[in-house]
Design an enzyme around this catalytic site. Sequence first.
Site, mmCIF file in Angstrom:
data_model
loop_
_atom_site.group_PDB
_atom_site.id
_atom_site.type_symbol
_atom_site.label_atom_id
_atom_site.label_comp_id
_atom_site.label_asym_id
_atom_site.label_seq_id
_atom_site.Cartn_x
_atom_site.Cartn_y
_atom_site.Cartn_z
ATOM 1 C CG HIS A 170 -1.885 -1.145 1.237
ATOM 2 N ND1 HIS A 170 -1.863 -2.100 2.225
ATOM 3 C CD2 HIS A 170 -2.852 -1.518 0.368
ATOM 4 C CE1 HIS A 170 -2.802 -3.001 1.974
ATOM 5 N NE2 HIS A 170 -3.397 -2.667 0.853
ATOM 6 N N GLY A 225 6.422 -45.487 -45.137
ATOM 7 C CA GLY A 225 5.561 -46.197 -44.203
ATOM 8 C C GLY A 225 5.824 -45.913 -42.742
ATOM 9 C CB CYS A 252 2.282 -41.908 -41.409
ATOM 10 S SG CYS A 252 1.094 -40.667 -40.846
ATOM 11 C CB SER A 276 6.947 -33.331 -43.253
ATOM 12 O OG SER A 276 6.223 -34.525 -43.479
ATOM 13 C CB SER A 277 3.954 -35.559 -39.157
ATOM 14 O OG SER A 277 3.474 -36.247 -40.284
ATOM 15 C CG MET A 325 -1.533 -32.665 -42.117
ATOM 16 S SD MET A 325 -0.171 -32.836 -40.940
ATOM 17 C CE MET A 325 -1.012 -32.611 -39.398
#
Length: 538
Positions: A221, A362, A364, A406-407, A455
């Site tokens: 204060h 293959g 992913c 890349s995902s 995607m």
Amino acid sequence: MTSKKLVNSVAGCADDALAGLVACNPSLQLLQGHRVALRSDLDSLKGRVALLSGGGSGHEPAHAGFIGKGMLTGVIAGAVFTSPAVGSILAAIRAVAQAGTVGTLLIVKNYTGDRLNFGLAREQARAEGIPVEMVVVGDDSAFTILKKAGRRGLCGTVLIHKVAGALAEAGVGLEEITDRVSVVTKAMGTLGVSLSSCSVPGSKPTFELSADEVELGLGIHGEAGVRRIKMATADEIVALMLDHMTSSSNVSHVPVQSGSSVVLMVNNLGGLSFLELGIIADAAVRSLEGRGVKIARALVGTFMSALEMPGISLTLLLVDEPLLKLIGAASKQMVLVLERVCTTLLGLEERLNALDRAAGDGDCGTTHSCAARAIQGWLKEGPPPASPAQLLSKLSFLLLEKMGGSSGALYGLFLTAAAQPLKAKTDLPAWSAAMDAGLEAMQKYGKAAPGDRTMLDSLWAAGQELQAWKSPGANLLQILTKAVKSAEAAAEATKNMEAGAGRASYISSARLDQPDPGAVAAAAILRAILEVLQSQGA
């Protein structure tokens, strides 16, 4: 000379400030006729304990900035540095009781006016048959000799809001919450230091310091501290503060010693630059670690200010693992969503790999499983951030580091961009805007467009449905259900598309007779989110 302030009037500044916060936050509402802010979803609190706090204005973001799920139900604000009126406190208690809560806990900083006014309101409410308890927080570690008034309530009060909020969110009863947070209040200490005073609107600075002086142990204060020290380096001042806070010769000390585990709060009292705040935080961490103290959590920012005071306070809270979980408690629903997404992706590993073999190497399913395991490991380390923006940002970094391919980059881009609109608001329009931002980033850097057999097709279809969240009164689950169905349909439709981007674009379309694995994974993630929210009655 009176300090300059950007206000409309001295008398109305507290009302204007609270009205501004509520006007910019749809999750808050004002209680008509009172300087009271409440959660706008009070109906969702039926059967749970309500948490009310408050005090004088001028401490922003305290107290209204801490209203929300897992935190405060509402606050009662007084004029600048002035305790709120008994009538307003009582009105707030009645309002949450009428919403169906099973009791109210008042969290009060230890100042005479606050104790009296909140205490009077509590007694009146109890006379009306409303269950009300009160916890008085006194975390000030400035005074070496305790006075009758006791330790002042300072920034440590925010940690009490968090602990009590986590308990209330978990459905714990009023008496148990009161008992548990009362114990926590005795395990912490706060000490402030300032380079100069602040000034209440319409008034002069509350104290004066010479150019080479610093005020130690001041309150929030603008009142003077326990002593003045010579200006020194950040390292030296922080070391002096920690010595004072932890010295056993100080009756208000917090008993931190080598081997202790603590939560550290580095709080800007209002007018310190971010540069200086970072320097102080670094000094505090180094000093504590040099003393053998383990910093379990470090919180740095403006939590409880004293108007424009250029100073900081340090708060130390002794913690064990159960208390740490309460302080870090995120929404249980958020954790359930992440867990379901992980389980879903792990279950899809073989199918996604099989779909991906037609277009590439293959993997992913393997990359998505890596992401799922990374998230599961992260969740075991502790609760995720309660802030959606922070959560998405953390997930982005995690996937960029652990998912690969890349995902990983695309999900990282999406989440990083999606987090930005959620920094200011987290209502349905903000979530729709987050989806828009994520999609825009994916298209900008990934060079894919809807119809390119990626995607993005699933996410884009969902995003178009989620535009409806921007309309007033939009229903979360109804719209999300449509979005998930659209995403699943779009994923299925990719088997008839010619790949325009990604690795599959190099493959003859005649060989691409199965859905794109990335699109299938994205749709499955959205389905997992929907199922958890449906099961929770969101």
